[in-house]
Design a protein around this motif. Structure first.
Motif, PDB file in Angstrom:
ATOM      1  N   UNK A  62     -22.500 -31.623  34.793  1.00  0.00           N
ATOM      2  CA  UNK A  62     -22.313 -30.651  34.140  1.00  0.00           C
ATOM      3  C   UNK A  62     -21.872 -31.335  32.925  1.00  0.00           C
ATOM      4  N   UNK A  63     -22.500 -30.963  31.819  1.00  0.00           N
ATOM      5  CA  UNK A  63     -22.201 -31.405  30.569  1.00  0.00           C
ATOM      6  C   UNK A  63     -20.656 -30.982  29.977  1.00  0.00           C
ATOM      7  N   UNK A  64     -19.987 -31.402  28.933  1.00  0.00           N
ATOM      8  CA  UNK A  64     -18.779 -30.864  28.471  1.00  0.00           C
ATOM      9  C   UNK A  64     -18.777 -29.760  27.841  1.00  0.00           C
ATOM     10  N   UNK A  65     -19.757 -29.386  27.162  1.00  0.00           N
ATOM     11  CA  UNK A  65     -20.041 -28.166  26.760  1.00  0.00           C
ATOM     12  C   UNK A  65     -20.027 -27.058  27.509  1.00  0.00           C
ATOM     13  N   UNK A  66     -20.703 -27.236  28.570  1.00  0.00           N
ATOM     14  CA  UNK A  66     -20.769 -26.317  29.714  1.00  0.00           C
ATOM     15  C   UNK A  66     -19.584 -26.018  30.362  1.00  0.00           C
ATOM     16  N   UNK A  67     -18.779 -27.074  30.737  1.00  0.00           N
ATOM     17  CA  UNK A  67     -17.516 -27.113  31.211  1.00  0.00           C
ATOM     18  C   UNK A  67     -16.566 -26.110  30.347  1.00  0.00           C
ATOM     19  N   UNK A  68     -16.773 -26.525  28.964  1.00  0.00           N
ATOM     20  CA  UNK A  68     -15.955 -25.677  28.009  1.00  0.00           C
ATOM     21  C   UNK A  68     -16.242 -24.240  28.022  1.00  0.00           C
ATOM     22  N   UNK A  69     -17.426 -23.954  28.064  1.00  0.00           N
ATOM     23  CA  UNK A  69     -17.668 -22.549  27.859  1.00  0.00           C
ATOM     24  C   UNK A  69     -17.332 -21.933  29.179  1.00  0.00           C
ATOM     25  N   UNK A  70     -17.510 -22.463  30.427  1.00  0.00           N
ATOM     26  CA  UNK A  70     -17.022 -21.954  31.617  1.00  0.00           C
ATOM     27  C   UNK A  70     -15.540 -21.441  31.627  1.00  0.00           C
ATOM     28  N   UNK A  71     -14.866 -22.443  31.021  1.00  0.00           N
ATOM     29  CA  UNK A  71     -13.637 -22.164  30.961  1.00  0.00           C
ATOM     30  C   UNK A  71     -13.282 -21.004  30.076  1.00  0.00           C
ATOM     31  N   UNK A  72     -13.617 -21.099  28.959  1.00  0.00           N
ATOM     32  CA  UNK A  72     -13.251 -19.889  28.082  1.00  0.00           C
ATOM     33  C   UNK A  72     -13.889 -18.763  28.609  1.00  0.00           C
ATOM     34  N   UNK A  73     -15.093 -18.481  28.954  1.00  0.00           N
ATOM     35  CA  UNK A  73     -15.684 -17.317  29.697  1.00  0.00           C
ATOM     36  C   UNK A  73     -14.514 -16.899  30.878  1.00  0.00           C
ATOM     37  N   UNK A  74     -13.706 -17.889  31.626  1.00  0.00           N
ATOM     38  CA  UNK A  74     -12.853 -17.330  32.600  1.00  0.00           C
ATOM     39  C   UNK A  74     -11.453 -17.054  31.958  1.00  0.00           C
ATOM     40  N   UNK A  75     -11.269 -16.877  30.623  1.00  0.00           N
ATOM     41  CA  UNK A  75     -10.139 -16.714  29.984  1.00  0.00           C
ATOM     42  C   UNK A  75      -9.177 -17.839  29.973  1.00  0.00           C
ATOM     43  N   UNK A  76      -9.660 -19.165  30.408  1.00  0.00           N
ATOM     44  CA  UNK A  76      -8.566 -20.392  30.261  1.00  0.00           C
ATOM     45  C   UNK A  76      -8.559 -20.634  29.054  1.00  0.00           C
ATOM     46  N   UNK A  77      -7.361 -21.039  28.357  1.00  0.00           N
ATOM     47  CA  UNK A  77      -7.180 -20.989  27.159  1.00  0.00           C
ATOM     48  C   UNK A  77      -6.327 -22.730  27.063  1.00  0.00           C
ATOM     49  N   UNK A  78      -6.379 -23.376  27.963  1.00  0.00           N
ATOM     50  CA  UNK A  78      -6.093 -24.910  28.127  1.00  0.00           C
ATOM     51  C   UNK A  78      -6.667 -25.644  26.776  1.00  0.00           C
ATOM     52  N   UNK A  79      -6.068 -26.309  25.968  1.00  0.00           N
ATOM     53  CA  UNK A  79      -6.370 -27.027  24.856  1.00  0.00           C
ATOM     54  C   UNK A  79      -7.395 -28.084  25.257  1.00  0.00           C
ATOM     55  N   UNK A  80      -8.439 -27.987  24.659  1.00  0.00           N
ATOM     56  CA  UNK A  80      -9.755 -29.087  24.757  1.00  0.00           C
ATOM     57  C   UNK A  80     -10.068 -29.939  23.679  1.00  0.00           C
ATOM     58  N   UNK A  81     -10.130 -31.285  23.816  1.00  0.00           N
ATOM     59  CA  UNK A  81     -10.451 -32.120  22.916  1.00  0.00           C
ATOM     60  C   UNK A  81     -11.636 -32.811  23.340  1.00  0.00           C
ATOM     61  N   UNK A  82     -12.975 -32.561  22.479  1.00  0.00           N
ATOM     62  CA  UNK A  82     -14.352 -33.020  22.865  1.00  0.00           C
ATOM     63  C   UNK A  82     -14.111 -34.511  22.561  1.00  0.00           C
TER      64      UNK A  82
END
Length: 224
Positions: free
Chosen positions: A57-77
């Motif tokens: 799974x690419x990093x953008x897909x991981x990030x979108x899934x996290x944000x869709x789940x309400x996860x606000x963990x800071x992410x540096x791409x």
């Protein structure tokens, strides 16, 4: 502060993890997006560094899934792409910051510091599951039936298990985290220490157990 590093280029991952640890970060390293998502959903991280181009799974897909789940963990791409459109896409997907490869480690550290400012709260002093408690200050594993002061590697393994109950942890992850990438120890040493911990849990009359799945890993779960 606890970080997840998701970078599929293992030599780069080792180099980044080494420097982060020298700067007093706790680091878990994974090498594909599917594993990164599983760790982030269960791990309680203070921040994540996600490579965009990863298998599974690419990093953008991981990030979108996290944000869709309400996860606000800071992410540096982290990415080799430097076009403005790519940066905008990453930020619009929910990233807190964006760093283009190759990068200088002082810049990575500065961006991490800025991104996590205000989140630098120390880890929970005790970890609990079922009727057992692990005291991070004294390395004491206890229940109503008694207590043990764990040796260093026993403590580190128990801490990893208690930080992610129910999640399968491969032997290789214990080796990387506790013995290090270049250690001479063999993988079977993980089983030796797991055996020590299982005996201690039994003596403590714990209502949790370390379950072993041969060829997959180890997980801590409640006894039903």
């Amino acid at each position: 502060m606890r970080l997840l590093l998701a970078e599929d280029e293992r030599s780069l991952s080792r180099a980044i993890a080494t420097i982060l640890k020298r700067n007093h970060y706790e680091v878990d390293a994974v090498y594909d997006g599917t594993e990164a998502l599983a760790y982030l959903e269960n791990g309680g991280y203070d921040a994540a560094l996600l490579d965009i181009m990863m298998p599974g799974m690419d990093g953008l897909s991981v990030l979108r899934r996290l944000r869709a789940e309400g996860d606000t963990t800071p992410v540096l791409l982290l990415t080799a792409k430097s076009e403005v459109e790519d940066k905008v896409l990453g930020l619009d997907s929910g990233a807190n910051d964006y760093l283009t490869k190759p990068f200088a480690m002082p810049e990575l550290l500065a961006r991490l510091h800025a991104m996590t400012r205000g989140r630098a709260i120390g880890p929970e002093p005790r970890l609990h599951l079922g009727n057992i408690t692990l005291d991070r200050a004294t390395h004491e594993l206890s229940s109503a039936a008694g207590s043990y002061r764990l040796a260093s590697k026993e403590y580190q393994m128990m801490e990893m298990l208690l930080q992610a109950p129910g999640r399968m942890i491969p032997a290789e992850r214990f080796m990387e985290k506790i013995w290090g990438y270049d250690a001479d120890a063999q993988a079977h040493v993980v089983w030796v220490y797991i055996s020590y911990l299982r005996r201690k849990l039994q003596t403590l009359q714990a209502n949790v157990q370390i379950r072993v799945v041969r060829g997959v890993g180890y997980t801590l779960e409640a006894i039903t």
